[in-house]
Scaffold this active site. Sequence first.
Site, PDB file in Angstrom:
ATOM      1  N   LYS A 104       0.835  -1.210   0.000  1.00  0.00           N
ATOM      2  CA  LYS A 104       0.000   0.000   0.000  1.00  0.00           C
ATOM      3  C   LYS A 104       0.869   1.259   0.000  1.00  0.00           C
ATOM      4  O   LYS A 104       0.738   2.130   0.855  1.00  0.00           O
ATOM      5  CB  LYS A 104      -0.976  -0.031   1.187  1.00  0.00           C
ATOM      6  CG  LYS A 104      -1.873  -1.278   1.136  1.00  0.00           C
ATOM      7  CD  LYS A 104      -2.883  -1.321   2.247  1.00  0.00           C
ATOM      8  CE  LYS A 104      -3.719  -2.589   2.222  1.00  0.00           C
ATOM      9  NZ  LYS A 104      -2.983  -3.831   2.553  1.00  0.00           N
TER      10      LYS A 104
HETATM   11  O1  LIG Z   1      -9.238  -3.868   1.711  1.00  0.00           O
HETATM   12  C1  LIG Z   1      -8.305  -4.588   2.061  1.00  0.00           C
HETATM   13  C2  LIG Z   1      -7.031  -4.458   1.564  1.00  0.00           C
HETATM   14  C3  LIG Z   1      -6.067  -5.327   1.959  1.00  0.00           C
HETATM   15  N1  LIG Z   1      -6.323  -6.326   2.838  1.00  0.00           N
HETATM   16  C4  LIG Z   1      -5.243  -7.261   3.181  1.00  0.00           C
HETATM   17  O2  LIG Z   1      -5.599  -8.569   2.695  1.00  0.00           O
HETATM   18  C5  LIG Z   1      -5.250  -9.555   3.657  1.00  0.00           C
HETATM   19  C6  LIG Z   1      -6.489 -10.216   4.210  1.00  0.00           C
HETATM   20  O3  LIG Z   1      -6.159 -11.164   5.192  1.00  0.00           O
HETATM   21  P1  LIG Z   1      -7.212 -12.204   5.837  1.00  0.00           P
HETATM   22  O4  LIG Z   1      -6.413 -12.879   6.905  1.00  0.00           O
HETATM   23  O5  LIG Z   1      -7.635 -13.157   4.755  1.00  0.00           O
HETATM   24  O6  LIG Z   1      -8.346 -11.422   6.373  1.00  0.00           O
HETATM   25  C7  LIG Z   1      -4.412  -8.833   4.698  1.00  0.00           C
HETATM   26  O7  LIG Z   1      -3.066  -8.838   4.274  1.00  0.00           O
HETATM   27  C8  LIG Z   1      -4.952  -7.411   4.650  1.00  0.00           C
HETATM   28  O8  LIG Z   1      -4.004  -6.464   5.079  1.00  0.00           O
HETATM   29  C9  LIG Z   1      -7.588  -6.455   3.334  1.00  0.00           C
HETATM   30  O9  LIG Z   1      -7.889  -7.348   4.147  1.00  0.00           O
HETATM   31  N2  LIG Z   1      -8.545  -5.585   2.933  1.00  0.00           N
END
Ligand SMILES: O=c1ccn([C@@H]2O[C@H](COP(=O)(O)O)[C@@H](O)[C@H]2O)c(=O)[nH]1
Length: 274
Positions: free
Chosen positions: A96
């Site tokens: 990001k």
């Molecule tokens: O809107 C967003 C943007 C980035 N993320 C990122 O994706 C993964 C989600 O992890 P989970 O464990 O499957 O929930 C994580 O790296 C977030 O920083 C997001 O969730 N939402």
Amino acid sequence: MNRQQLIEQIFAKRTFLCVGLDTDVRKIPAHLRMSNDPIFDFNKAIIDATAPFCVAYKPNLAFYECLGVKGMQAFERTICYLKDVYPQHFIIADAKRGDIGNTSAMYARTFFEEYNIDALTVAPYMGEDSVTPFLAYPGKWVILLALTSNKGSRDFQLTEDATGERLFEKVLRKSQKWGDDEHMMYVVGATQGQMFEDIRRLAPTHFLLVPGVGAQGGSLQEVCRYGMIEDCGLLINSSRGIIYASQGTDFAEAAAQKAKELQQQMEIELMNIR
Ligand SMILES: O=c1ccn([C@@H]2O[C@H](COP(=O)(O)O)[C@@H](O)[C@H]2O)c(=O)[nH]1
């Protein structure tokens, strides 16, 4: 990896799963914590177990940077391992980034030259000159935050201007003047459900990176109903739901099982289009 190659991988493997490598050293099974590089050993085992069921991996930089030099060494080893052993997998650095142009150019150099990663998540808040340095790399992708999965997405992204245009809509509309669907994707949270219809009205052909299934409760089927296009156009990410499926010695087998379950659901969705 270009768009056509990504699409070929999706239809050949019948999956559009992205496995998130959000490796938290405190959650690594005890038997691995004694090694010299527990993060890399954990990632390697997860990658070997899940590679047949996914087309992409997404390490989130926060989980590596928080450990300083050791964390970044584990990150680098993970990327090198993926490139050597699984060169067909698309690699997304979820960092990001985005700053004044001069600084964005350095971020771009870090991820696209130094680490040779396929795609980088970028925040659009600072506007065109903060994003275009990332688009100067042929064959590399910018994944711009559009409508995120968290509750706070309502604070700014859903606010309307005087014409009724919401901020995420402005991001989608304006950013398409900076780069095309061969070099730019958008992040849209799986938790946004029917909002994918609005996203597709403005970005009908772009790939969407969709985090939020699994631990955050988003529905894969709902995302597909409103967000899938004829060449799929989706990379659905799950991190914790896969990599921490078990914290025992069977963690890799458990991760493979979770990834396989998602792949099987994706295969059903792909049958609707090809
Ligand atoms: O809107 C967003 C943007 C980035 N993320 C990122 O994706 C993964 C989600 O992890 P989970 O464990 O499957 O929930 C994580 O790296 C977030 O920083 C997001 O969730 N939402």
